[in-house]
Design a protein around this motif. Structure first.
Motif, PDB file in Angstrom:
ATOM      1  N   ARG A  55       6.394  47.135   0.036  1.00 52.08           N
ATOM      2  CA  ARG A  55       7.169  46.027   0.596  1.00 52.08           C
ATOM      3  C   ARG A  55       8.065  46.520   1.728  1.00 52.08           C
ATOM      4  O   ARG A  55       8.172  45.869   2.773  1.00 52.08           O
ATOM      5  N   THR A  56       8.673  47.680   1.536  1.00 50.09           N
ATOM      6  CA  THR A  56       9.549  48.218   2.584  1.00 50.09           C
ATOM      7  C   THR A  56       8.745  48.540   3.838  1.00 50.09           C
ATOM      8  O   THR A  56       9.197  48.304   4.968  1.00 50.09           O
ATOM      9  N   LYS A  57       7.548  49.067   3.659  1.00 49.06           N
ATOM     10  CA  LYS A  57       6.701  49.370   4.819  1.00 49.06           C
ATOM     11  C   LYS A  57       6.296  48.080   5.554  1.00 49.06           C
ATOM     12  O   LYS A  57       6.228  48.060   6.790  1.00 49.06           O
ATOM     13  N   SER A  58       6.035  47.017   4.778  1.00 54.28           N
ATOM     14  CA  SER A  58       5.666  45.754   5.431  1.00 54.28           C
ATOM     15  C   SER A  58       6.850  45.173   6.201  1.00 54.28           C
ATOM     16  O   SER A  58       6.677  44.568   7.262  1.00 54.28           O
ATOM     17  N   LEU A  59       8.070  45.403   5.682  1.00 54.03           N
ATOM     18  CA  LEU A  59       9.259  44.950   6.412  1.00 54.03           C
ATOM     19  C   LEU A  59       9.413  45.719   7.717  1.00 54.03           C
ATOM     20  O   LEU A  59       9.796  45.153   8.752  1.00 54.03           O
ATOM     21  N   LEU A  60       9.119  47.026   7.660  1.00 54.34           N
ATOM     22  CA  LEU A  60       9.174  47.829   8.884  1.00 54.34           C
ATOM     23  C   LEU A  60       8.153  47.329   9.909  1.00 54.34           C
ATOM     24  O   LEU A  60       8.420  47.301  11.117  1.00 54.34           O
ATOM     25  N   GLU A  61       6.977  46.934   9.419  1.00 56.41           N
ATOM     26  CA  GLU A  61       5.948  46.423  10.317  1.00 56.41           C
ATOM     27  C   GLU A  61       6.396  45.098  10.957  1.00 56.41           C
ATOM     28  O   GLU A  61       6.208  44.874  12.154  1.00 56.41           O
ATOM     29  N   LEU A  62       7.003  44.239  10.142  1.00 53.92           N
ATOM     30  CA  LEU A  62       7.533  42.973  10.686  1.00 53.92           C
ATOM     31  C   LEU A  62       8.626  43.232  11.712  1.00 53.92           C
ATOM     32  O   LEU A  62       8.716  42.545  12.726  1.00 53.92           O
ATOM     33  N   LEU A  63       9.447  44.240  11.427  1.00 56.17           N
ATOM     34  CA  LEU A  63      10.536  44.561  12.350  1.00 56.17           C
ATOM     35  C   LEU A  63       9.992  45.019  13.689  1.00 56.17           C
ATOM     36  O   LEU A  63      10.535  44.674  14.756  1.00 56.17           O
ATOM     37  N   SER A  64       8.907  45.778  13.656  1.00 56.79           N
ATOM     38  CA  SER A  64       8.335  46.251  14.922  1.00 56.79           C
ATOM     39  C   SER A  64       7.726  45.092  15.718  1.00 56.79           C
ATOM     40  O   SER A  64       7.707  45.117  16.950  1.00 56.79           O
ATOM     41  N   GLN A  65       7.223  44.059  15.007  1.00 58.92           N
ATOM     42  CA  GLN A  65       6.604  42.920  15.686  1.00 58.92           C
ATOM     43  C   GLN A  65       7.634  41.915  16.182  1.00 58.92           C
ATOM     44  O   GLN A  65       7.535  41.393  17.293  1.00 58.92           O
ATOM     45  N   TYR A  66       8.630  41.640  15.322  1.00 64.90           N
ATOM     46  CA  TYR A  66       9.542  40.529  15.617  1.00 64.90           C
ATOM     47  C   TYR A  66      11.006  40.954  15.693  1.00 64.90           C
ATOM     48  O   TYR A  66      11.907  40.118  15.616  1.00 64.90           O
ATOM     49  N   GLY A  67      11.238  42.226  15.833  1.00 65.58           N
ATOM     50  CA  GLY A  67      12.615  42.723  15.832  1.00 65.58           C
ATOM     51  C   GLY A  67      13.456  42.201  16.984  1.00 65.58           C
ATOM     52  O   GLY A  67      14.686  42.247  16.941  1.00 65.58           O
ATOM     53  N   SER A  68      12.802  41.710  18.032  1.00 60.96           N
ATOM     54  CA  SER A  68      13.557  41.216  19.189  1.00 60.96           C
ATOM     55  C   SER A  68      14.111  39.804  18.981  1.00 60.96           C
ATOM     56  O   SER A  68      14.908  39.316  19.778  1.00 60.96           O
ATOM     57  N   LEU A  69      13.689  39.156  17.898  1.00 63.88           N
ATOM     58  CA  LEU A  69      14.170  37.794  17.637  1.00 63.88           C
ATOM     59  C   LEU A  69      15.616  37.846  17.160  1.00 63.88           C
ATOM     60  O   LEU A  69      15.977  38.699  16.343  1.00 63.88           O
ATOM     61  N   PRO A  70      16.472  36.913  17.628  1.00 63.80           N
ATOM     62  CA  PRO A  70      17.875  36.904  17.178  1.00 63.80           C
ATOM     63  C   PRO A  70      17.963  36.545  15.701  1.00 63.80           C
ATOM     64  O   PRO A  70      17.340  35.588  15.238  1.00 63.80           O
ATOM     65  N   LEU A  71      18.745  37.319  14.941  1.00 58.75           N
ATOM     66  CA  LEU A  71      18.880  37.096  13.509  1.00 58.75           C
ATOM     67  C   LEU A  71      19.447  35.696  13.222  1.00 58.75           C
ATOM     68  O   LEU A  71      18.990  35.006  12.304  1.00 58.75           O
ATOM     69  N   SER A  72      20.436  35.283  14.013  1.00 65.07           N
ATOM     70  CA  SER A  72      21.061  33.970  13.775  1.00 65.07           C
ATOM     71  C   SER A  72      20.046  32.839  13.952  1.00 65.07           C
ATOM     72  O   SER A  72      20.080  31.841  13.224  1.00 65.07           O
ATOM     73  N   SER A  73      19.138  33.007  14.900  1.00 67.29           N
ATOM     74  CA  SER A  73      18.131  31.965  15.131  1.00 67.29           C
ATOM     75  C   SER A  73      17.127  31.919  13.989  1.00 67.29           C
ATOM     76  O   SER A  73      16.706  30.846  13.559  1.00 67.29           O
ATOM     77  N   VAL A  74      16.728  33.103  13.476  1.00 71.97           N
ATOM     78  CA  VAL A  74      15.803  33.132  12.344  1.00 71.97           C
ATOM     79  C   VAL A  74      16.439  32.478  11.123  1.00 71.97           C
ATOM     80  O   VAL A  74      15.809  31.672  10.429  1.00 71.97           O
TER      81      VAL A  74
END
Length: 618
Positions: free
Chosen positions: A318-337
């Motif tokens: 699960r942690t690795k999948s979160l890292l993968e998501l972060l690499s794909q969508y890390g540029s999105l603003p947290l407040s907007s998500v």
């Protein structure tokens, strides 16, 4: 009766010593050169010698008065009845002064008053001012309506008002306007009843939960039609909703914007980035939550967790999948998500994604009236989706036919909503507004029409208001609304002045079909709203019922000493479902004492409540 004063091609004055004129009645002017033009009384006055002042400032002017005197009227002593008559059609030249006027026969005005076959048209009420024609009305138009005036039922006396729904193809869309208590909702109910009689597919958005047609008005007896199989009521989150996998990213953006006051550009980008075709609610929601968690913990935090001791293989994955998501969508603003996630959860809690709109589509295909009920904000969200969905189906069918293709049939339909200014407000973006504007401007070509009701026409989008070719105007008191209505209709200055004083159920109908404004009394409805009871009557009934319940318990325990109050109160609360305290119980006992229901006797040692003496004797 004869024409007096200065005449024009549009208006004349008619005077009489013997006959009083009625507002909105029709007169025939005996001018042979103009083929006996007909007109409607729009204002009328009576003068006598006791009221000579102010003539020059009212219906008539000094020229009319001079004309009256020249033809033998004694303004100082005769009672003079004067009517201002507006012609139905502009004359090629002014009416000749001095010609006689008379009441018409029905066959002379049928084409002016009746624009539809009585069996095919919507029978909405009785045209005011046509009582004199009642005896000569054609048999097919007699006994078509019943009316309520001053709380009393009466039979039809004049000419029924028939609205030909087929004319909406040429003059689309209807507006129903009026203030609180004007009869606007009552008139809308009558319109919907007629739609059901004609089996016109109709979609109604009901924010007040009042468009129920189950309860018949008893006075109609067996004459009232049975609407049981003509309508269907559904609630958002129960019988209808939105099938999430059918949503495109664009539709999802519109829905989420509707749920929370619009989406910012970064929020829209979040949806466009994270939504995948055929996503279920759960998959999209989980992806949103995981991306928010990944951005919040950050790359360092997630990598640090991967190397922690004691993690299970599942937690590592699960942690690795979160890292993968972060690499794909890390540029999105947290407040907007998080903002998108909050809006999505709000819609899910309201039950919006638990059903689909199949019941709505089937109801329309069966020619039924489908009432969609829900809170205003939820209706705004849902209407955005369902209006676009059914309109798209109708357009696809019509476009296929135009291209020579078969296409799956979807019927023409009418969209109806009360409080329309909440769905298409002026100067403010609202979720359903774009779809309603498109239907207002282009829906006629595809067989999609609108009936919009509101207390505040000034707040309704101007583009939509301009497309409402038929307007029902009930009592309106606000000056800005009256000004708006006069701009959008052919209401005269005199009719505008009458608007604040109309009786409930009376309406001016400005219709392009008639080419003029018609004054109508809306007929009695076959059904009534579930909210029809007077709240003050309800308050009195509940109070009497509660008193009866408590008194039954109290009477069984009389006489009651003040030392026994707690024991009796426990019994009262248990049997009556109340939650009284001793102080409240004492207050009620004192009230019943003052009303003579029970008697109170006090001594230095104890207070006793007992039955009145005569009841004890019995």
């Amino acid at each position: 009766m004869q024409v007096v004063g200065v005449t024009t091609q549009q208006e004349v004055y008619v005077a009489s010593k013997e006959r009083k004129f009625r507002i909105n009645e029709i007169l025939v002017l005996e001018d042979r050169a103009l083929d006996h033009p007909r007109g409607e009384v729009v204002e009328t006055l009576s003068y006598n010698r006791l009221i000579p002042m102010g003539m020059d400032k009212s219906v008539v002017d000094t020229q009319v008065i001079q004309s009256l005197e020249q033809i033998g009227y004694d303004i100082g002593s005769d009672e003079v009845n004067v009517a201002k008559v507006r012609l139905f059609a502009e004359a090629p030249h002014p009416i000749r002064t001095g010609v006689s006027a008379r009441a018409p026969r029905f066959e002379e005005v049928r084409r002016l008053l009746v624009k539809a076959d009585p069996d095919d048209g919507m029978v909405l009420g009785e045209i005011r001012g046509t009582d004199a024609l009642g005896d000569t009305v054609d048999p097919d138009l007699q006994n078509r309506v019943r009316l309520i005036e001053e709380g009393e039922w009466r039979e039809q006396q004049g000419v029924p008002f028939l609205f030909d729904i087929r004319t909406m193809q040429q003059y689309p869309h209807i507006g129903v306007f009026g203030g609180s208590g004007s009869g606007k909702s009552f008139g809308l109910r009558v319109i919907l009843e007629e739609m059901m009689k004609l089996q016109v597919p109709t979609l109604v958005f009901d924010p007040h939960f009042e468009m129920s047609f189950k309860e018949k008005v008893p006075e109609w007896g067996t004459d009232a039609p049975d609407f049981a199989d003509r309508w269907l009521a559904v609630q958002i989150g129960r019988e209808v909703g939105i099938h999430f996998p059918d949503l495109s990213a664009k539709e999802l953006v519109n829905l989420l914007g509707a749920s929370g006051g619009g989406l910012t550009d970064p929020m829209s980008n979040v949806v466009q980035s994270l939504h995948k075709r055929r996503d279920s609610f759960q998959s999209f929601s989980d992806r949103l939550g995981n991306v928010a968690q990944a951005i919040e913990e950050g790359e360092k935090g997630l990598k640090k967790r991967v190397h922690e001791d004691g993690l299970t293989p599942t937690e590592v994955e699960r942690t690795k999948s979160l890292l993968e998501l972060l690499s794909q969508y890390g540029s999105l603003p947290l407040s907007s998500v998080k903002g998108v996630k909050w809006r999505l959860d709000r819609l899910e809690k309201a039950g919006l994604f638990t059903q689909d709109i199949r019941a709505v589509e089937q109801g329309l295909e069966q020619g039924r009236l489908v009432v969609i009920q829900g809170d205003t904000w939820l209706l705004q969200v849902f209407s955005t989706y369902v209006v676009n969905a059914v309109y798209r189906k109708r357009r696809e069918y019509r476009d296929a036919r135009m291209n020579g293709e078969e296409g799956r049939f979807f019927p023409p339909f009418v969209i109806v909503t009360d409080e329309a200014h909440n769905f298409a407000p002026k100067g403010v973006d609202a979720p359903p507004k774009k779809a309603l504007k498109e239907i207002a401007q282009e829906g006629r070509k595809y067989g999609a029409f609108l009936i919009l009701a509101t207390q505040r026409p000034t707040l309704l989008d101007e583009t939509i208001t301009a497309q409402l070719n038929t307007k029902f105007v009930f009592r309106t008191v606000r000056g800005t609304d009256i000004a708006t209505l006069r701009e959008e209709t052919d209401l005269t200055q005199e009719e505008g002045r009458r608007l604040p004083y109309l009786r409930s159920g009376d309406t001016f109908i400005s219709s392009a079909v008639y080419g003029r404004t018609v004054f109508v009394r809306v007929r009695a409805s076959y059904t009534h709203s579930p909210h029809v009871s007077n709240p003050f009557d309800e308050l009195r009934a509940i109070r009497v019922e509660q008193d009866d319940q408590v008194l039954r318990v109290v009477t069984n325990h009389l006489p009651i000493f003040d030392t026994d109050l707690l024991d009796v109160l426990t019994q009262v609360n248990r049997e009556c479902g109340s939650n009284w305290e001793v102080h409240r119980f004492k207050q009620e006992l004192e009230r019943w004492t003052s009303q003579g229901v029970i008697v109170k006797k006090e001594s230095p040692f104890v207070t006793r409540y007992d039955q009145p003496l005569q009841e004890r004797d019995n």
